[in-house]
Design a protein around this motif. Structure first.
Motif, short mmCIF file in Angstrom:
data_model
loop_
_atom_site.label_atom_id
_atom_site.label_comp_id
_atom_site.label_asym_id
_atom_site.label_seq_id
_atom_site.Cartn_x
_atom_site.Cartn_y
_atom_site.Cartn_z
N SER A 218 0.82 -1.22 0.00
CA SER A 218 0.00 0.00 0.00
C SER A 218 0.85 1.27 0.00
CB SER A 218 -0.94 0.02 1.22
OG SER A 218 -0.20 0.16 2.42
N GLU A 219 2.15 1.10 0.26
CA GLU A 219 3.07 2.25 0.30
C GLU A 219 3.60 2.50 -1.10
OE1 GLU A 219 4.78 5.43 1.41
OE2 GLU A 219 3.91 4.24 3.05
N LYS A 220 3.23 3.63 -1.68
CA LYS A 220 3.54 3.91 -3.08
C LYS A 220 5.04 3.90 -3.35
CE LYS A 220 2.56 7.13 -6.84
NZ LYS A 220 1.91 8.41 -7.23
N ARG A 221 5.85 4.38 -2.40
CA ARG A 221 7.30 4.46 -2.62
C ARG A 221 7.90 3.08 -2.85
NH1 ARG A 221 10.70 3.28 1.57
NH2 ARG A 221 12.30 4.71 0.77
N ASN A 222 7.29 2.05 -2.28
CA ASN A 222 7.82 0.69 -2.44
C ASN A 222 7.65 0.16 -3.85
OD1 ASN A 222 8.64 0.58 0.24
ND2 ASN A 222 6.76 -0.40 0.94
N HIS A 223 6.81 0.79 -4.66
CA HIS A 223 6.56 0.31 -6.01
C HIS A 223 7.78 0.51 -6.91
CE1 HIS A 223 1.91 0.04 -5.82
NE2 HIS A 223 2.45 -0.18 -4.64
N PHE A 224 8.80 1.13 -6.36
CA PHE A 224 10.10 1.23 -7.05
C PHE A 224 10.54 -0.14 -7.55
CE2 PHE A 224 14.73 0.82 -6.70
CZ PHE A 224 15.19 1.90 -7.43
N PHE A 225 10.28 -1.20 -6.79
CA PHE A 225 10.74 -2.55 -7.12
C PHE A 225 9.75 -3.34 -7.97
CE2 PHE A 225 13.20 -1.47 -3.37
CZ PHE A 225 14.46 -1.96 -3.67
N LYS A 226 8.54 -2.88 -8.09
CA LYS A 226 7.46 -3.65 -8.70
C LYS A 226 7.75 -4.00 -10.16
CE LYS A 226 2.45 -3.42 -9.52
NZ LYS A 226 2.21 -4.79 -9.00
N ASP A 227 7.59 -5.29 -10.47
CA ASP A 227 7.68 -5.82 -11.84
C ASP A 227 9.06 -5.66 -12.48
OD1 ASP A 227 4.96 -6.53 -11.74
OD2 ASP A 227 4.34 -4.56 -12.48
N ALA A 228 10.09 -5.58 -11.66
CA ALA A 228 11.45 -5.51 -12.24
C ALA A 228 11.78 -6.81 -12.97
CB ALA A 228 12.47 -5.24 -11.15
N ASP A 229 12.43 -6.68 -14.10
CA ASP A 229 12.85 -7.87 -14.85
C ASP A 229 14.08 -8.52 -14.22
OD1 ASP A 229 11.11 -7.85 -17.46
OD2 ASP A 229 11.72 -5.78 -17.11
N MET A 230 14.91 -7.71 -13.57
CA MET A 230 16.13 -8.23 -12.93
C MET A 230 16.48 -7.34 -11.75
SD MET A 230 19.91 -8.68 -14.62
CE MET A 230 21.38 -8.90 -13.62
N CYS A 231 16.83 -7.96 -10.64
CA CYS A 231 17.24 -7.21 -9.47
C CYS A 231 18.48 -7.85 -8.86
CB CYS A 231 16.12 -7.17 -8.43
SG CYS A 231 16.53 -6.24 -6.92
N ILE A 232 19.51 -7.05 -8.68
CA ILE A 232 20.69 -7.44 -7.93
C ILE A 232 20.44 -6.99 -6.49
CG2 ILE A 232 23.15 -7.00 -7.59
CD1 ILE A 232 23.35 -6.51 -10.62
N LEU A 233 20.41 -7.95 -5.55
CA LEU A 233 19.96 -7.62 -4.20
C LEU A 233 20.89 -8.20 -3.15
CD1 LEU A 233 17.73 -6.29 -2.48
CD2 LEU A 233 16.42 -8.40 -2.68
N ASP A 234 21.15 -7.42 -2.13
CA ASP A 234 21.98 -7.85 -0.98
C ASP A 234 21.40 -9.12 -0.37
OD1 ASP A 234 23.03 -8.08 1.67
OD2 ASP A 234 23.48 -5.95 1.70
N CYS A 235 22.21 -10.17 -0.36
CA CYS A 235 21.83 -11.46 0.25
C CYS A 235 23.00 -11.98 1.08
CB CYS A 235 21.45 -12.49 -0.82
SG CYS A 235 19.99 -12.09 -1.78
#
Length: 314
Positions: A218-235
């Motif tokens: 519900s937080e609009k700012r989080n939609h930054f990640f929505k539907d990305a084709d590729m994400c490099i993410l800290d794991c």
């Protein structure tokens, strides 16, 4: 666009040790049979059966990822020691311009810059983009005596290096390519970046300690990640380590998988690898992540381990 990995390790550079090489050789010898070496074809088949942790390495350089767009715009994310490798093993862009985005100014994301050959070629245009107002001050501090030789200090190179202050969640364009940044939790703050071209969305999100608020649809700012084709993410961490190292600024592989699943991210690349982990351990984390996905009965996102030299096309 093409995404190239030059540095994937977190915190400090972590070269393969003699002991690790010996362990790899021993593990290969334990697997080999006379049939595997009877001719060249047999040798090739045998090598193809070896797990990736034996046949290669994730690499030991700290973060640096290059994106080359359809119109050959060169975008670099972070200046870890992988940046030195990039400078030694790639051609100068045709327009002689590098667009460098720095997630934050911890040393592992900056220490490759003084060893990047291009900063000593004054015919090259280096554009640095940062969400930090004191970006140039931080860069100057690293390239100064006594940390670096006087003949390579900031005043000797600064004339062709230009700084651009950017705002989080305020998209802008470079040569027709859409760029955005997004603030994440990390000690001293860290920013993720997105690149969008031809309806493809790539996200670079290193040094992130995922919070419950990041999962709030519900937080609009989080939609930054929505539907990305590729994400490099800290794991960087296991679940136990993430609990033990709360507020250290990094995420576990399982929380990253949950996050990517929620935001419909197609491909997830595990990144910012723990410096104490050898290749076998990193491979085990990848396998654990895939087991976790099977347990959840959802094999999305497509899960990968970021390794030096890897090239992905979107």
């Amino acid at each position: 666009m093409f995404i190239k990995f030059y540095g994937v390790r977190g915190s400090v550079p972590s070269p393969v040790t003699p002991q690790q090489i010996q362990a790899k050789i021993q593990a290969v010898l334990e697997r080999i049979t006379p049939e595997d070496i009877k001719n060249e074809d047999a040798k090739t088949r045998f090598l193809s059966t070896l797990p990736s942790w034996l046949y290669g390495t994730a690499g030991g350089n700290t973060p640096c990822v290059e994106v080359i767009t359809k119109n050959n715009t060169n975008i670099i994310f972070d200046c870890g020691t992988g940046l030195r490798v990039l400078g030694k093993n790639s051609e100068v862009p045709k327009d002689k311009t590098y667009h460098i985005f720095i997630s934050h100014y911890h040393w592992d994301h900056l220490q490759g810059f003084p060893f990047f050959d291009r900063i000593y070629d004054h015919s090259i245009n280096i554009q640095i983009y940062s969400n930090f107002e004191n970006a140039e001050e931080y860069m100057r501090g690293q390239n100064s005596v006594p940390y670096f030789p006087e003949n390579a200090c900031w005043d000797k190179i600064k004339d062709h290096i230009h700084f651009n202050l950017i705002e989080a969640d305020q998209p802008f364009y470079i040569n027709g390519v859409k760029i955005n940044s997004h603030k994440m939790k990390h000690p001293g703050d860290s920013y993720s970046f997105s690149v969008e071209e031809d309806n493809k969305k790539f996200i670079y999100s290193t040094d992130v300690e995922l919070q419950m608020s990041d999962y709030d649809v519900s937080e609009k700012r989080n939609h930054f990640f929505k539907d990305a084709d590729m994400c490099i993410l800290d794991c960087q961490y296991t679940n136990l380590e993430a609990i033990q190292k709360e507020n250290w600024g990094h995420s576990s592989y399982s929380s990253a998988i949950d996050f990517a699943e929620l935001w419909n991210i197609k491909k997830l690349f595990m990144f910012h690898h723990e410096p104490t982990y050898d290749d076998k351990k990193l491979e085990s984390l990848l396998n654990s992540g895939r087991v976790y996905q099977k347990y959840k009965q959802n094999m999305l996102p497509e899960l990968h381990l970021a390794t030096e030299g890897m090239v992905v096309e979107l």
